[in-house]
Motif scaffolding. Sequence first.
Motif, PDB file in Angstrom:
ATOM      1  N   CYS A  44      -1.025   9.915  -5.390  1.00 33.35           N
ATOM      2  CA  CYS A  44      -2.103   8.957  -5.673  1.00 33.35           C
ATOM      3  C   CYS A  44      -3.025   9.449  -6.779  1.00 33.35           C
ATOM      4  O   CYS A  44      -4.238   9.279  -6.714  1.00 33.35           O
TER       5      CYS A  44
ATOM      6  N   LYS B  10      -3.293   0.930   1.972  1.00 39.43           N
ATOM      7  CA  LYS B  10      -2.242   1.801   2.499  1.00 39.43           C
ATOM      8  C   LYS B  10      -1.501   2.465   1.349  1.00 39.43           C
ATOM      9  O   LYS B  10      -1.243   1.837   0.326  1.00 39.43           O
ATOM     10  N   MET B  11      -1.150   3.740   1.545  1.00 42.48           N
ATOM     11  CA  MET B  11      -0.311   4.476   0.607  1.00 42.48           C
ATOM     12  C   MET B  11       0.963   4.915   1.308  1.00 42.48           C
ATOM     13  O   MET B  11       0.937   5.389   2.444  1.00 42.48           O
ATOM     14  N   THR B  12       2.087   4.734   0.616  1.00 40.29           N
ATOM     15  CA  THR B  12       3.357   5.324   1.048  1.00 40.29           C
ATOM     16  C   THR B  12       3.708   6.365   0.003  1.00 40.29           C
ATOM     17  O   THR B  12       4.002   6.025  -1.144  1.00 40.29           O
ATOM     18  N   SER B  13       3.628   7.633   0.372  1.00 44.87           N
ATOM     19  CA  SER B  13       3.725   8.725  -0.598  1.00 44.87           C
ATOM     20  C   SER B  13       4.470   9.908  -0.005  1.00 44.87           C
ATOM     21  O   SER B  13       4.685   9.985   1.209  1.00 44.87           O
TER      22      SER B  13
ATOM     23  N   VAL C 143       0.220  14.306  -1.336  1.00 44.77           N
ATOM     24  CA  VAL C 143      -1.161  13.807  -1.424  1.00 44.77           C
ATOM     25  C   VAL C 143      -2.164  14.940  -1.617  1.00 44.77           C
ATOM     26  O   VAL C 143      -3.342  14.782  -1.335  1.00 44.77           O
TER      27      VAL C 143
ATOM     28  N   PHE D  23      -8.758  11.049  -1.447  1.00 45.18           N
ATOM     29  CA  PHE D  23      -7.647  10.627  -0.593  1.00 45.18           C
ATOM     30  C   PHE D  23      -7.767  11.294   0.771  1.00 45.18           C
ATOM     31  O   PHE D  23      -7.665  10.625   1.809  1.00 45.18           O
TER      32      PHE D  23
ATOM     33  N   PHE E  68      -8.450   9.265   4.284  1.00 41.38           N
ATOM     34  CA  PHE E  68      -7.417   9.316   5.324  1.00 41.38           C
ATOM     35  C   PHE E  68      -7.975   9.883   6.624  1.00 41.38           C
ATOM     36  O   PHE E  68      -7.797   9.310   7.708  1.00 41.38           O
TER      37      PHE E  68
ATOM     38  N   LEU F 230      -1.691   5.961   5.745  1.00 42.26           N
ATOM     39  CA  LEU F 230      -0.747   6.768   4.972  1.00 42.26           C
ATOM     40  C   LEU F 230       0.599   6.821   5.683  1.00 42.26           C
ATOM     41  O   LEU F 230       0.683   7.206   6.848  1.00 42.26           O
TER      42      LEU F 230
ATOM     43  N   LEU G 113       3.559   8.962   5.200  1.00 40.87           N
ATOM     44  CA  LEU G 113       4.049  10.148   4.508  1.00 40.87           C
ATOM     45  C   LEU G 113       5.564  10.209   4.638  1.00 40.87           C
ATOM     46  O   LEU G 113       6.111  10.165   5.745  1.00 40.87           O
TER      47      LEU G 113
ATOM     48  N   ARG H 125      -0.623   7.847  10.948  1.00 39.79           N
ATOM     49  CA  ARG H 125      -0.664   6.954   9.794  1.00 39.79           C
ATOM     50  C   ARG H 125      -2.090   6.485   9.523  1.00 39.79           C
ATOM     51  O   ARG H 125      -2.455   6.239   8.376  1.00 39.79           O
TER      52      ARG H 125
END
Length: 262
Positions: free
Chosen positions: A55, A73-76, A79, A85, A89, A96, A98, A135
């Motif tokens: 991100c 929402k982040m799909t990563s 981080v 971030f 979170f 998130l 992960l 998450r």
Amino acid sequence: MIDKTWGSAAEAVADIPDGASLAVGGFGLSGNPIALIEALLAQGTADLSVVSNNCGVDDWGLGVLLGARRIRKMTSSYVGENKEFERQFLSGELELELTPQGTLAEKLRAGGAGIAAFYTQTGVGTQVAEGGLPRRYAPDGTVAVASPVKDVRSFAPTGEPRDYVLEEAIVTDFALVHALRGDRHGNLVFNKAARNFNPLAAMAGRICIAQVEELVEPGELDPDGIHLPGIYVHRVVEVGTGIEKRIERRTVRAATTDGSEA
């Protein structure tokens, strides 16, 4: 002729609505589609679900959208370079998902290839498969949303049975990518490390928007040197070769008294 060029980054992202899902290219700060990200920031789009390797940092890349509270929402897969971030979170402001890096890459590629899901050994025997990864946290620090249990099956492609975990493909509403060159048909060429998640993100987006440093006419790119065919690209914006590019960490040797490197 199919001319996919748009006049500006602002025009190219203007129809991205609140709540959209985005696949965004880049690895660290290499290959970030910063002009498109900044145009999205300027127009005020919010409640975004973003799929990207990381991100950005606090004041650049996807970090500018995060800092403005535009990402839900982040799909990563990584981080670790963004303090904001971490704060969002852990405070429960950001969700998130992960995902192991290779798995994330394949989920994007599979989405673009029309493959609904696949089995991989990565994550077997861990919370990736068994569930329970946080998450989203609640304000009191408890886990409000945890990752689900995934299907695990045994296969023996090499003769020895092994367990594999099922991973679903990723398809997003839009994709934002950065390329070195592109033609008016959307064929793209990436430069060195920028050829990381950019082609995969482009494949996963139902509508792919590419910023290119140099726009050329159809036929000027060597067909054998094209990294991503125009079939995956819907809009092309030329941003010029002078666009800002950042480096996360720079390490240099100390200079000696005569000016040479130590």
